[in-house]
Design a protein around this motif. Structure first.
Motif, PDB file in Angstrom:
ATOM      1  N   LEU A 201      16.167   4.018   4.634  1.00 52.72           N
ATOM      2  CA  LEU A 201      16.926   4.659   5.706  1.00 52.72           C
ATOM      3  C   LEU A 201      17.193   3.702   6.859  1.00 52.72           C
ATOM      4  O   LEU A 201      18.276   3.725   7.469  1.00 52.72           O
ATOM      5  N   LEU A 202      16.238   2.851   7.176  1.00 49.52           N
ATOM      6  CA  LEU A 202      16.437   1.873   8.253  1.00 49.52           C
ATOM      7  C   LEU A 202      17.579   0.923   7.906  1.00 49.52           C
ATOM      8  O   LEU A 202      18.401   0.576   8.766  1.00 49.52           O
TER       9      LEU A 202
ATOM     10  N   VAL B 120       6.265   6.933   1.535  1.00 50.04           N
ATOM     11  CA  VAL B 120       6.871   7.221   2.834  1.00 50.04           C
ATOM     12  C   VAL B 120       7.487   5.953   3.421  1.00 50.04           C
ATOM     13  O   VAL B 120       8.609   5.964   3.947  1.00 50.04           O
ATOM     14  N   GLN B 121       6.762   4.834   3.327  1.00 50.98           N
ATOM     15  CA  GLN B 121       7.266   3.576   3.869  1.00 50.98           C
ATOM     16  C   GLN B 121       8.497   3.092   3.111  1.00 50.98           C
ATOM     17  O   GLN B 121       9.443   2.567   3.706  1.00 50.98           O
TER      18      GLN B 121
ATOM     19  N   ARG C 298      20.070   7.981  10.484  1.00 52.46           N
ATOM     20  CA  ARG C 298      19.320   8.113  11.737  1.00 52.46           C
ATOM     21  C   ARG C 298      18.778   9.532  11.922  1.00 52.46           C
ATOM     22  O   ARG C 298      17.658   9.720  12.414  1.00 52.46           O
TER      23      ARG C 298
ATOM     24  N   TYR D  73      10.661   4.990   1.611  1.00 48.82           N
ATOM     25  CA  TYR D  73      11.708   5.923   2.044  1.00 48.82           C
ATOM     26  C   TYR D  73      12.293   5.499   3.387  1.00 48.82           C
ATOM     27  O   TYR D  73      13.512   5.397   3.563  1.00 48.82           O
ATOM     28  N   ARG D  74      11.433   5.213   4.342  1.00 52.14           N
ATOM     29  CA  ARG D  74      11.879   4.830   5.686  1.00 52.14           C
ATOM     30  C   ARG D  74      12.585   3.469   5.668  1.00 52.14           C
ATOM     31  O   ARG D  74      13.545   3.248   6.411  1.00 52.14           O
ATOM     32  N   SER D  75      12.126   2.583   4.827  1.00 50.36           N
ATOM     33  CA  SER D  75      12.743   1.264   4.747  1.00 50.36           C
ATOM     34  C   SER D  75      14.199   1.361   4.286  1.00 50.36           C
ATOM     35  O   SER D  75      15.080   0.666   4.817  1.00 50.36           O
TER      36      SER D  75
ATOM     37  N   LEU E 281      15.738   9.902   9.714  1.00 48.53           N
ATOM     38  CA  LEU E 281      14.566   9.209  10.261  1.00 48.53           C
ATOM     39  C   LEU E 281      13.909  10.012  11.381  1.00 48.53           C
ATOM     40  O   LEU E 281      12.693   9.948  11.576  1.00 48.53           O
ATOM     41  N   GLN E 282      14.725  10.791  12.102  1.00 47.49           N
ATOM     42  CA  GLN E 282      14.198  11.580  13.215  1.00 47.49           C
ATOM     43  C   GLN E 282      13.633  12.928  12.776  1.00 47.49           C
ATOM     44  O   GLN E 282      12.949  13.593  13.543  1.00 47.49           O
TER      45      GLN E 282
ATOM     46  N   ALA F  88      12.031  14.834   2.013  1.00 51.65           N
ATOM     47  CA  ALA F  88      11.315  13.689   2.574  1.00 51.65           C
ATOM     48  C   ALA F  88       9.923  13.614   1.957  1.00 51.65           C
ATOM     49  O   ALA F  88       9.218  14.632   1.885  1.00 51.65           O
TER      50      ALA F  88
END
Length: 663
Positions: A332-333, A325-326, A658, A328-330, A661-662, A317
């Motif tokens: 995964l979302l 980071v954003q 998910r 990466y999260r985008s 993301l956690q 991560a």
């Protein structure tokens, strides 16, 4: 066996093109000169092998044939003169090997340990290694290892020409197709080659033909983008002493100018420390980025979006910068909402007939490849009863059964105009097998060429065989002087790939060769430890990693193990109730999906996967799935740029996204 000589006028193998005729002439020369007890006069060679040529045409063709025979490992030299002219013979010391130095067990071990690299599309010397192994393991009546080749075409002539130019330090004129640009002509001085993400790359500088100057800034060129290649044999150049090929082996997100520097941490479950052996940590460590205090810091990044995609696939991560980071999260979302969708609308457009507007040449260049294949087969016929099976030839060389039978038909026909020198072979009507009726001096094992030797050095080093291992000395004494006399070559070959010398791999290869059961400790991708008892079946090499396939006794099924996760490998005694033929190990199921972004094909590590470019610009993918998290993780890294029809796989992708993301 039905016959010793076939009736070529009525036989289905009589359809010979100019390449076959060339290979037949080269093989006939090889057999005739090897069988002759005295040097052959020029006039005799002309009458036996070039009867239709005038003196001038004969001389030119014979000189060309001598050069071609040298690419097979056969040195034809002038050994004296008589009243009518030159006398010709094979230089026995330079041509023939001494197989007594290398035992059958040694040859089988080399085959098992090295063939995985011949099957790796990223290994630059894969084709040369196939031919080297064909000379080393001279058993052609039983299958030890298999060369996999799509469509029966293991030979890439462009790759062969590039490697020859690199080895000889000859500049090359090339036509090259850059990504998203028009074709361009270059004159290049090649410095080195490496493999990455199932692709082969060459590092080169531009070369000025007039001044003979080499530019100071090396660049990377991808093999599949070369359109035309021609070596300039009259020129040579020097590679700078401080050049290191490893400096050019970069991760997908590092192609181009650096735009930011990032920090990564191994991915772990919520509230738990990540796995320090995560794929991303290993890849970064291989490039000199060490992990301190749970982070790998200061990693240069050229493309943040590709870095985010790579992070998910590599189970790490990004921690900083925030923009990465954003991203990466985008991704995964988007993956966390993955739903099954039908592929039919994407496939309706049909398959593209070609992924490139100007595909590169593949296959053989003249009859030289056939002659090299035939030289290995001739070298195996050194004792009465020696048998060559077309099925084994096809699997060893990675060619079709039809081509293997074609090679046997050429062996049967290889002779001079008067049939004075012919291999005493008997074969059945469909050319499925050939047997040597009695011993002959013509069938003697042939030494490796320099390029074949380099391929073998690289493969053995990558397989974890130490340079000081007695096996290297045996090879030098029996097959190739290059291995023992050129340590600098070994140093060059060692850098051709990412460092991956697992110490236990030779033990695994030896267990396969000896058909032993092995026990070892194993750490899964989730960090779970277990003890395993396995009957090894095969070794493979993919994306810089070694894998062992074997029958797991405790689970009564076939399993794949990453060799760098195995510890304490030993031969297990007293286990006999193991199936002689392990189950097929068929994949749990085949996952089909469409990648909407072509860049994902190169950015991620795809295992045993077939790609079909579609007319829409997307890519249809078919992938065997044995279970585990690797494929859900990879598909999660695609975000919303993938269409998956399998509902269960979509569920696994959502679950993985998910949990990431956690974390």
């Amino acid at each position: 066996m039905a016959r010793q000589n076939k009736n070529t006028a009525e036989d289905e193998f009589d359809d010979r093109n100019s390449d076959d005729i060339q290979a037949l002439r080269l093989s006939s020369l090889m057999i005739g000169l090897a069988a002759s007890r005295v040097p052959m006069p020029t006039a005799t060679i002309r009458s036996l092998y070039y009867p239709d040529l005038d003196e001038q045409a004969f001389f030119k063709k014979f000189q060309r044939d001598r050069k071609m025979l040298s690419t097979c490992g056969v040195a034809v030299v002038e050994s004296g003169r008589n009243a009518s002219g030159a006398l010709w013979a094979i230089d026995a010391q330079a041509t023939f090997a001494h197989p007594q130095e290398l035992t059958r067990q040694d040859a089988a071990f080399i085959d098992v340990a090295c063939m995985p690299l011949a099957n790796d599309p990223a290994f630059p010397y894969r084709d040369e290694l196939t031919l080297a192994l064909a000379k080393i393991n001279r058993r052609y009546n039983a299958v030890v290892t298999r060369r996999d080749a799509t469509g029966g075409k293991p030979w890439d002539s462009t790759l062969a020409e590039l490697l020859d130019a690199l080895q000889a330090r000859h500049p090359i004129d090339v036509r090259y197709q850059p990504k998203d640009a028009v074709e361009k002509d270059y004159c290049l001085a090649l410095y080195g080659s490496f493999g990455f993400r199932e692709q082969t790359y060459f590092v080169a500088c531009e070369y000025d033909r007039d001044s003979r100057a080499v530019a100071s800034s090396p660049r990377t060129f991808r093999l599949d983008r070369f359109r035309k290649v021609r070596a300039i044999a009259s020129r040579t150049y020097e590679v700078p002493q401080d050049f290191c090929i490893g400096d050019f082996v970069r991760l997908p997100f590092q192609m181009g100018e650096v735009t930011l520097r990032a920090s990564f941490s191994p991915l772990g479950a919520a509230g738990h420390t990540g796995d320090p052996c995560a794929p991303g940590v290993s890849e970064l460590a291989a490039r000199g980025y060490a992990m301190e205090d749970g982070l790998v810091q200061g990693v240069p990044v050229s493309n943040a979006q590709v870095a985010a995609t790579w992070s998910i696939d590599a189970a790490v991560a990004p921690v900083e910068p925030e923009s990465l980071v954003q991203a990466y999260r985008s991704i995964l979302l988007a993956a966390s909402d993955c739903q099954p969708r039908a592929l039919d609308p994407w496939l309706a457009a049909g398959k593209s007939h070609a992924s490139q507007s100007h595909p590169r040449r593949r296959g053989r260049k003249g009859g030289v490849l056939e002659a090299r294949q035939l030289s290995a087969l001739i070298g195996s016929l050194d004792s009465e009863g020696a048998t060559i099976s077309a099925n084994v030839v096809a699997q060893r060389l990675g060619c079709t059964i039809a081509h293997a039978k074609h090679l046997l038909s050429l062996l049967i026909d290889a002779s001079d105009e008067e049939s004075l020198n012919r291999l005493p072979l008997a074969t059945d009507d469909d050319m499925s097998e050939a047997v040597l009726l009695f011993g002959t001096t013509a069938g003697r094992p042939i030494r490796l060429t320099l390029t074949e030797s380099v391929s073998l050095i690289a493969a053995l080093l990558l397989a974890g065989v130490e340079p000081q291992d007695p096996l290297f000395q045996k090879l030098s004494q029996s097959l190739s002087a290059a291995i023992g006399d050129a340590p600098a070559v070994a140093g060059l070959a060692a850098t051709m790939q990412e460092p991956s010398c697992p110490k236990v791999l030779p033990t695994c290869a030896d267990a396969i060769t000896s058909r032993n059961i092995i026990s070892f400790g194993y750490t899964s991708t989730t960090g779970q430890h277990s003890s395993r008892l396995v009957k090894p079946g095969a070794i493979s090499h993919r994306n810089g990693q070694w894998y062992l396939e074997g029958y797991d006794l405790s689970r009564s099924s076939m399993r794949n193990f990453r060799i760098d996760r195995m510890t304490g490998v030993t031969v297990a005694e007293g286990h006999f109730n193991v199936p002689n033929v392990a189950p097929d190990g068929a994949p749990q199921r085949t996952i089909r999906f469409v990648l909407l972004d072509q860049a994902l094909v190169d950015a991620l590590l795809w295992n045993q996967t077939s790609f079909t470019p579609l007319a829409s610009g997307t890519t249809f993918v078919s992938c065997p799935y044995f279970g585990g998290t690797w494929l859900p993780r990879r598909l999660a890294a695609c975000g919303d740029s993938v269409v998956i029809e399998d509902a269960d796989m979509c569920k696994l992708v959502r679950q993985y996204a998910r949990s990431a993301l956690q974390a």
